[in-house]
Motif scaffolding. Structure first.
Motif, PDB file in Angstrom:
ATOM      1  N   ASP A  48       9.364 -21.199  23.901  1.00  0.00           N
ATOM      2  CA  ASP A  48       8.275 -22.065  24.360  1.00  0.00           C
ATOM      3  C   ASP A  48       8.573 -23.463  23.826  1.00  0.00           C
ATOM      4  N   VAL A  49       8.725 -24.436  24.707  1.00  0.00           N
ATOM      5  CA  VAL A  49       9.116 -25.784  24.276  1.00  0.00           C
ATOM      6  C   VAL A  49       7.957 -26.784  24.362  1.00  0.00           C
ATOM      7  N   ARG A  50       6.721 -26.261  24.369  1.00  0.00           N
ATOM      8  CA  ARG A  50       5.551 -27.136  24.357  1.00  0.00           C
ATOM      9  C   ARG A  50       5.264 -27.565  22.921  1.00  0.00           C
ATOM     10  N   GLU A  51       4.143 -28.218  22.717  1.00  0.00           N
ATOM     11  CA  GLU A  51       3.722 -28.646  21.383  1.00  0.00           C
ATOM     12  C   GLU A  51       2.914 -27.534  20.711  1.00  0.00           C
ATOM     13  N   GLN A  52       2.735 -27.636  19.400  1.00  0.00           N
ATOM     14  CA  GLN A  52       2.065 -26.600  18.614  1.00  0.00           C
ATOM     15  C   GLN A  52       0.676 -26.268  19.149  1.00  0.00           C
ATOM     16  N   ASP A  53      -0.135 -27.292  19.461  1.00  0.00           N
ATOM     17  CA  ASP A  53      -1.494 -27.028  19.938  1.00  0.00           C
ATOM     18  C   ASP A  53      -1.493 -26.293  21.277  1.00  0.00           C
ATOM     19  N   GLU A  54      -0.515 -26.592  22.133  1.00  0.00           N
ATOM     20  CA  GLU A  54      -0.409 -25.889  23.413  1.00  0.00           C
ATOM     21  C   GLU A  54      -0.031 -24.423  23.181  1.00  0.00           C
ATOM     22  N   TYR A  55       0.923 -24.218  22.294  1.00  0.00           N
ATOM     23  CA  TYR A  55       1.361 -22.863  21.940  1.00  0.00           C
ATOM     24  C   TYR A  55       0.192 -22.067  21.377  1.00  0.00           C
ATOM     25  N   ASP A  56      -0.580 -22.699  20.485  1.00  0.00           N
ATOM     26  CA  ASP A  56      -1.718 -22.030  19.854  1.00  0.00           C
ATOM     27  C   ASP A  56      -2.810 -21.659  20.855  1.00  0.00           C
ATOM     28  N   SER A  57      -2.880 -22.388  21.972  1.00  0.00           N
ATOM     29  CA  SER A  57      -3.915 -22.102  22.967  1.00  0.00           C
ATOM     30  C   SER A  57      -3.544 -20.921  23.867  1.00  0.00           C
ATOM     31  N   GLY A  58      -2.319 -20.445  23.774  1.00  0.00           N
ATOM     32  CA  GLY A  58      -1.883 -19.283  24.541  1.00  0.00           C
ATOM     33  C   GLY A  58      -0.401 -19.379  24.859  1.00  0.00           C
ATOM     34  N   HIS A  59       0.297 -18.258  24.658  1.00  0.00           N
ATOM     35  CA  HIS A  59       1.741 -18.232  24.914  1.00  0.00           C
ATOM     36  C   HIS A  59       2.153 -16.828  25.346  1.00  0.00           C
ATOM     37  N   ILE A  60       3.363 -16.716  25.830  1.00  0.00           N
ATOM     38  CA  ILE A  60       3.912 -15.431  26.234  1.00  0.00           C
ATOM     39  C   ILE A  60       4.198 -14.610  24.973  1.00  0.00           C
ATOM     40  N   PRO A  61       3.838 -13.329  24.967  1.00  0.00           N
ATOM     41  CA  PRO A  61       4.099 -12.504  23.787  1.00  0.00           C
ATOM     42  C   PRO A  61       5.569 -12.573  23.349  1.00  0.00           C
ATOM     43  N   ILE A 112      21.396 -19.733  29.029  1.00  0.00           N
ATOM     44  CA  ILE A 112      20.076 -20.364  29.081  1.00  0.00           C
ATOM     45  C   ILE A 112      19.490 -20.169  30.477  1.00  0.00           C
ATOM     46  N   TYR A 113      18.257 -19.661  30.521  1.00  0.00           N
ATOM     47  CA  TYR A 113      17.559 -19.438  31.782  1.00  0.00           C
ATOM     48  C   TYR A 113      16.206 -20.130  31.712  1.00  0.00           C
ATOM     49  N   GLU A 114      15.976 -21.048  32.620  1.00  0.00           N
ATOM     50  CA  GLU A 114      14.730 -21.811  32.667  1.00  0.00           C
ATOM     51  C   GLU A 114      13.858 -21.211  33.761  1.00  0.00           C
ATOM     52  N   PHE A 115      12.579 -20.913  33.422  1.00  0.00           N
ATOM     53  CA  PHE A 115      11.727 -20.269  34.421  1.00  0.00           C
ATOM     54  C   PHE A 115      10.385 -20.953  34.629  1.00  0.00           C
ATOM     55  N   GLY A 116      10.309 -22.238  34.360  1.00  0.00           N
ATOM     56  CA  GLY A 116       9.119 -22.995  34.727  1.00  0.00           C
ATOM     57  C   GLY A 116       8.047 -23.039  33.673  1.00  0.00           C
ATOM     58  N   GLY A 117       6.792 -22.972  34.132  1.00  0.00           N
ATOM     59  CA  GLY A 117       5.673 -23.204  33.230  1.00  0.00           C
ATOM     60  C   GLY A 117       4.702 -22.052  33.135  1.00  0.00           C
ATOM     61  N   ILE A 118       4.009 -22.040  32.012  1.00  0.00           N
ATOM     62  CA  ILE A 118       3.033 -20.979  31.750  1.00  0.00           C
ATOM     63  C   ILE A 118       1.798 -21.135  32.643  1.00  0.00           C
ATOM     64  N   ASN A 119       1.585 -22.332  33.188  1.00  0.00           N
ATOM     65  CA  ASN A 119       0.392 -22.519  34.026  1.00  0.00           C
ATOM     66  C   ASN A 119       0.444 -21.692  35.314  1.00  0.00           C
ATOM     67  N   THR A 120       1.622 -21.179  35.694  1.00  0.00           N
ATOM     68  CA  THR A 120       1.707 -20.278  36.859  1.00  0.00           C
ATOM     69  C   THR A 120       2.200 -18.890  36.459  1.00  0.00           C
ATOM     70  N   TRP A 121       2.256 -18.605  35.171  1.00  0.00           N
ATOM     71  CA  TRP A 121       2.726 -17.302  34.681  1.00  0.00           C
ATOM     72  C   TRP A 121       1.699 -16.229  35.018  1.00  0.00           C
ATOM     73  N   PRO A 122       2.052 -15.244  35.853  1.00  0.00           N
ATOM     74  CA  PRO A 122       1.058 -14.255  36.292  1.00  0.00           C
ATOM     75  C   PRO A 122       0.942 -13.044  35.352  1.00  0.00           C
ATOM     76  N   TYR A 123       1.690 -13.061  34.275  1.00  0.00           N
ATOM     77  CA  TYR A 123       1.726 -11.887  33.392  1.00  0.00           C
ATOM     78  C   TYR A 123       0.955 -12.170  32.101  1.00  0.00           C
ATOM     79  N   GLU A 124       1.054 -11.254  31.167  1.00  0.00           N
ATOM     80  CA  GLU A 124       0.300 -11.301  29.919  1.00  0.00           C
ATOM     81  C   GLU A 124       0.628 -12.539  29.083  1.00  0.00           C
ATOM     82  N   THR A 125      -0.422 -13.054  28.447  1.00  0.00           N
ATOM     83  CA  THR A 125      -0.273 -14.085  27.417  1.00  0.00           C
ATOM     84  C   THR A 125      -1.101 -13.654  26.213  1.00  0.00           C
ATOM     85  N   GLU A 126      -0.857 -14.307  25.089  1.00  0.00           N
ATOM     86  CA  GLU A 126      -1.635 -14.009  23.893  1.00  0.00           C
ATOM     87  C   GLU A 126      -1.993 -15.291  23.186  1.00  0.00           C
ATOM     88  N   PRO A 127      -3.091 -15.263  22.396  1.00  0.00           N
ATOM     89  CA  PRO A 127      -3.498 -16.474  21.683  1.00  0.00           C
ATOM     90  C   PRO A 127      -2.569 -16.803  20.528  1.00  0.00           C
TER      91      PRO A 127
END
Length: 127
Positions: A48-61, A112-127
């Motif tokens: 996850d290459v976002r910032e800490q606050d973005e990561y803390d708000s939800g990320h891929i397990p 390295i495989y780039e797959f876009g953004g979490i804003n369209t991720w249809p699968y599980e995320t966690e806080p």
């Protein structure tokens, strides 16, 4: 003779101008479905290459945080010790993940495989 020079020049431009990611330092862009399949079937590092606050708000397990602006040889080595590790990179919308993927490839990482953004991720995320 003039036609041959023009033809050869055009051919040279086509060969060099349309190369895309042909350098040694490149990454592959994949779909989110392909990324999920890789996560489920093989050993990968999810980055996850976002910032800490973005990561803390939800990320891929199992995702590891490395903000794009902090990527350098030392920080990357701490998160990705082996240059041939399979790394799946994402951000919020897909822009920073492309920048980060290119930076990692430039540092010598080869899978390295780039797959876009979490804003369209249809699968599980966690806080």
């Amino acid at each position: 003779m003039k036609r041959i020079v023009i033809l050869l020049s055009s051919l040279l431009l086509l060969l060099t101008g349309c190369g895309g990611n042909t350098s040694d330092s490149s990454y592959e862009q994949i779909t989110q479905e392909a990324a999920k399949e890789m996560m489920d079937t093989q050993e990968v590092i999810i980055l996850d290459v976002r910032e800490q606050d973005e990561y803390d708000s939800g990320h891929i397990p199992s995702a590891v945080l490395l903000p794009v602006g902090m990527i350098d040889e030392d920080t990357a080595a701490k998160v990705i010790p082996e240059k041939d590790s399979t790394v799946l990179v994402y951000c919020r919308s897909g822009n920073r993940s492309k920048t980060a993927s290119a930076a990692l490839a430039d540092l010598g990482y080869t899978n390295i495989y780039e797959f876009g953004g979490i804003n369209t991720w249809p699968y599980e995320t966690e806080p």
